[in-house]
Structure formats: structure tokens, C-alpha cells
Design a protein around this motif. Structure first.
Motif, PDB file in Angstrom:
ATOM      1  N   HIS A   1      49.244  41.617  43.794  1.00  0.00           N
ATOM      2  CA  HIS A   1      49.572  42.252  45.082  1.00  0.00           C
ATOM      3  C   HIS A   1      49.196  41.360  46.269  1.00  0.00           C
ATOM      4  O   HIS A   1      49.427  41.717  47.414  1.00  0.00           O
ATOM      5  CB  HIS A   1      48.951  43.650  45.192  1.00  0.00           C
ATOM      6  CG  HIS A   1      47.469  43.679  45.118  1.00  0.00           C
ATOM      7  ND1 HIS A   1      46.777  44.437  44.204  1.00  0.00           N
ATOM      8  CD2 HIS A   1      46.536  43.039  45.848  1.00  0.00           C
ATOM      9  CE1 HIS A   1      45.493  44.272  44.378  1.00  0.00           C
ATOM     10  NE2 HIS A   1      45.317  43.431  45.374  1.00  0.00           N
TER      11      HIS A   1
ATOM     12  N   THR B   1      52.437  38.106  49.337  1.00  0.00           N
ATOM     13  CA  THR B   1      53.035  38.834  50.464  1.00  0.00           C
ATOM     14  C   THR B   1      54.043  38.008  51.266  1.00  0.00           C
ATOM     15  O   THR B   1      54.622  38.505  52.214  1.00  0.00           O
ATOM     16  CB  THR B   1      51.929  39.324  51.430  1.00  0.00           C
ATOM     17  OG1 THR B   1      51.123  38.213  51.781  1.00  0.00           O
ATOM     18  CG2 THR B   1      51.068  40.391  50.802  1.00  0.00           C
TER      19      THR B   1
ATOM     20  N   VAL C   1      47.183  46.114  39.267  1.00  0.00           N
ATOM     21  CA  VAL C   1      47.679  45.773  40.585  1.00  0.00           C
ATOM     22  C   VAL C   1      47.743  47.046  41.423  1.00  0.00           C
ATOM     23  O   VAL C   1      47.883  48.148  40.871  1.00  0.00           O
ATOM     24  CB  VAL C   1      49.052  45.062  40.409  1.00  0.00           C
ATOM     25  CG1 VAL C   1      50.071  45.966  39.785  1.00  0.00           C
ATOM     26  CG2 VAL C   1      49.565  44.474  41.677  1.00  0.00           C
TER      27      VAL C   1
ATOM     28  N   PRO D   1      55.794  51.160  48.048  1.00  0.00           N
ATOM     29  CA  PRO D   1      56.035  49.824  48.612  1.00  0.00           C
ATOM     30  C   PRO D   1      56.656  49.856  49.998  1.00  0.00           C
ATOM     31  O   PRO D   1      56.401  48.975  50.800  1.00  0.00           O
ATOM     32  CB  PRO D   1      56.980  49.180  47.601  1.00  0.00           C
ATOM     33  CG  PRO D   1      56.763  49.938  46.351  1.00  0.00           C
ATOM     34  CD  PRO D   1      56.412  51.327  46.754  1.00  0.00           C
TER      35      PRO D   1
ATOM     36  N   VAL E   1      48.617  43.491  51.652  1.00  0.00           N
ATOM     37  CA  VAL E   1      48.959  43.479  50.224  1.00  0.00           C
ATOM     38  C   VAL E   1      50.358  44.035  50.005  1.00  0.00           C
ATOM     39  O   VAL E   1      50.908  44.726  50.862  1.00  0.00           O
ATOM     40  CB  VAL E   1      47.967  44.299  49.360  1.00  0.00           C
ATOM     41  CG1 VAL E   1      46.587  43.688  49.369  1.00  0.00           C
ATOM     42  CG2 VAL E   1      47.928  45.740  49.785  1.00  0.00           C
ATOM     43  N   ARG E   2      50.886  43.710  48.835  1.00  0.00           N
ATOM     44  CA  ARG E   2      52.189  44.256  48.450  1.00  0.00           C
ATOM     45  C   ARG E   2      51.940  45.311  47.372  1.00  0.00           C
ATOM     46  O   ARG E   2      51.558  44.979  46.256  1.00  0.00           O
ATOM     47  CB  ARG E   2      53.064  43.137  47.890  1.00  0.00           C
ATOM     48  CG  ARG E   2      54.421  43.604  47.402  1.00  0.00           C
ATOM     49  CD  ARG E   2      55.274  42.424  46.982  1.00  0.00           C
ATOM     50  NE  ARG E   2      55.488  41.511  48.095  1.00  0.00           N
ATOM     51  CZ  ARG E   2      56.335  41.719  49.103  1.00  0.00           C
ATOM     52  NH1 ARG E   2      57.054  42.814  49.153  1.00  0.00           N
ATOM     53  NH2 ARG E   2      56.457  40.827  50.077  1.00  0.00           N
ATOM     54  N   LEU E   3      52.146  46.559  47.729  1.00  0.00           N
ATOM     55  CA  LEU E   3      51.963  47.618  46.745  1.00  0.00           C
ATOM     56  C   LEU E   3      53.061  47.523  45.686  1.00  0.00           C
ATOM     57  O   LEU E   3      54.191  47.137  45.990  1.00  0.00           O
ATOM     58  CB  LEU E   3      52.007  48.992  47.414  1.00  0.00           C
ATOM     59  CG  LEU E   3      50.914  49.270  48.449  1.00  0.00           C
ATOM     60  CD1 LEU E   3      51.092  50.666  49.038  1.00  0.00           C
ATOM     61  CD2 LEU E   3      49.536  49.140  47.839  1.00  0.00           C
ATOM     62  N   PHE E   4      52.718  47.898  44.470  1.00  0.00           N
ATOM     63  CA  PHE E   4      53.690  47.884  43.382  1.00  0.00           C
ATOM     64  C   PHE E   4      54.136  49.300  43.049  1.00  0.00           C
ATOM     65  O   PHE E   4      53.314  50.207  42.970  1.00  0.00           O
ATOM     66  CB  PHE E   4      53.063  47.255  42.128  1.00  0.00           C
ATOM     67  CG  PHE E   4      53.238  45.767  42.062  1.00  0.00           C
ATOM     68  CD1 PHE E   4      52.666  44.943  43.022  1.00  0.00           C
ATOM     69  CD2 PHE E   4      53.973  45.184  41.039  1.00  0.00           C
ATOM     70  CE1 PHE E   4      52.825  43.571  42.972  1.00  0.00           C
ATOM     71  CE2 PHE E   4      54.140  43.806  40.975  1.00  0.00           C
ATOM     72  CZ  PHE E   4      53.568  42.994  41.948  1.00  0.00           C
TER      73      PHE E   4
END
Ligand code: SAM
Length: 196
Positions: free
Chosen positions: A108, A111, A140, A145, A152-155
Motif C-alpha cells: 500500500h 502511491t 496490506v 480505494p 497510502v493506497r488502500l486495497f
């Protein structure tokens, strides 16, 4: 140098963060499968690295952050634990050289606009260095998203499945866990995978 260097220098929460439930779970899996060489990918200051150890295995921790790894080396008193500064996209390890990989909180971090490509590079490296029937425990941050978080990049479930489609999924769950800042509201998606 990445944003974590500053964080590890300045934020004392990381020094006292307890280990995650995921690392306890991963150790039990690695023990039951008698894994003898484990990689902690994106190990930070080695918060979890030592928790994965037992007397019969070698552990390698990898991270991009020089400062994080300096703390990891300082905190490590084990002889069978080594730390290497390297980018998870371009690992120098030989093919099939680990029978267990632990990866908590790395994916995550991707980015930038090229995150998709970077994710593919990291997953290809994991597949390359993992033994046949080797085990990956991957965690993660999970969420919506579209809303995301600043750093962060949420999954989503679908993103997680896409990232791991070359591996055999043994189990998958969503749970709250302890992040590297010590926060306990770390909502993650966790999977256990085997290399075919
Ligand atoms: C959320 S922290 C997790 C650290 C550790 N797994 C823990 O739970 O304590 C993410 C880590 O990924 C590392 N990282 C980010 N991008 C990386 C890359 N391309 N290669 C290796 N490490 C990276 C950061 O330096 C940071 O230590």
C-alpha cells in the motif's frame, strides 16, 4: 531515501510498536511448513523480523529505508538474521532462494502514478525468489480505494486478488491488526499463498 526515513528518525511510536497478530500467525505457518529461509519484505526497523525467527532458520529483512535498517541492525542480537537495503522491485536474491516470504504493509506504499507497474514488479520478484510450494503471507491496508488515505493506497478485495493471481490462495481474511506506528485500528486484508 523515502518518506519512511524521516518517520523512523522522528517518530518514537515505531520504536515501541508491538508485533502484529499477522506476524504471530505467519510464524506458526512458517514453523508448520518447516521453512528454513524467510524473507521479511519491507521490514522497516525489523519490528516483526525477529518475531519470525526460530533456531533453525535464517531470516533476511529487506527495506529501502537506510535509517530503518540501521535501527533494525542495532536492535537485532541474532546471528542468523541479516538486513539488506534494496528496492523490493529489484531484488538481488537468486531464483527459488526462500521457502517463506512475509510482507506486511509494503504494497500500500505504492502511491505514484506508476503504482500498477511497481506492484507487478514486486509480485514478479516474490514469485521468482520463492521456492516451488514456498509460502507467502501478505498483508496490506484494506478499505475503500476511492476514498483512499493521503499517503497510502488502500486495497479492495479485487485489487488484492489481481495482485496475487499467479499464486495459489490457501486462505484470506480481513481483520484489524497493529500497524508499525502501534495503532491497533489497522484494517488489513491478509492472505496466505503458495507458489504453484
Ligand atoms: C508500513 S511500513 C511497514 C514496515 C514493517 N513491515 C512493519 O510492519 O513494521 C512500509 C515499509 O515499506 C518500505 N518500502 C516502501 N517502498 C519500498 C520498496 N520499493 N522497497 C523496499 N521497501 C520499501 C518502507 O521503507 C517502510 O519501511
Amino acid at each position: 531515501m523515502n518518506r519512511w526515513d524521516d518517520f523512523y528518525k522522528e517518530d518514537s511510536r515505531v520504536l515501541s510498536a508491538p508485533i502484529s497478530a499477522t506476524s504471530v500467525y505467519a510464524k506458526s505457518i512458517f514453523d508448520s511448513k518447516k521453512c528454513s529461509r524467510i524473507l521479511d519484505l519491507g521490514c522497516g526497523i525489523g519490528r516483526e523480523t525477529l518475531a519470525l525467527s526460530n533456531n533453525n532458520r535464517e531470516i533476511v529483512g529487506v527495506d529501502l529505508s537506510f535509517y530503518g535498517l540501521s535501527l533494525a541492525c542495532k536492535n537485532s542480537k541474532m546471528q542468523n538474521c541479516n538486513f539488506v537495503q534494496t528496492d523490493a522491485r529489484f531484488l538481488s536474491f537468486k531464483d527459488n532462494s526462500f521457502d517463506g516470504i512475509y510482507c506486511f504493509g509494503l504494497l500500500h506504499e505504492l502511491t505514484s502514478n506508476t503504482w500498477h507497474k511497481q506492484l507487478e514488479q514486486i509480485m514478479n520478484e516474490i514469485l521468482r525468489i520463492l521456492n516451488k510450494k514456498g509460502v507467502l503471507v501478505l498483508a496490506v491496508l484494506f478499505g475503500l480505494p476511492k476514498n483512499g488515505l493521503p499517503h497510502v493506497r488502500l486495497f479492495s478485495n479485487e485489487m488484492f486478488d489481481n495482485a496475487t493471481h499467479d499464486l495459489i490462495c490457501e486462505n484470506k481474511c480481513i481483520l484489524y491488526d497493529i500497524g508499525c506506528t502501534g495503532s491497533t485500528d489497522y484494517r488489513i486484508i491478509r492472505g496466505t499463498f503458495l507458489k504453484p
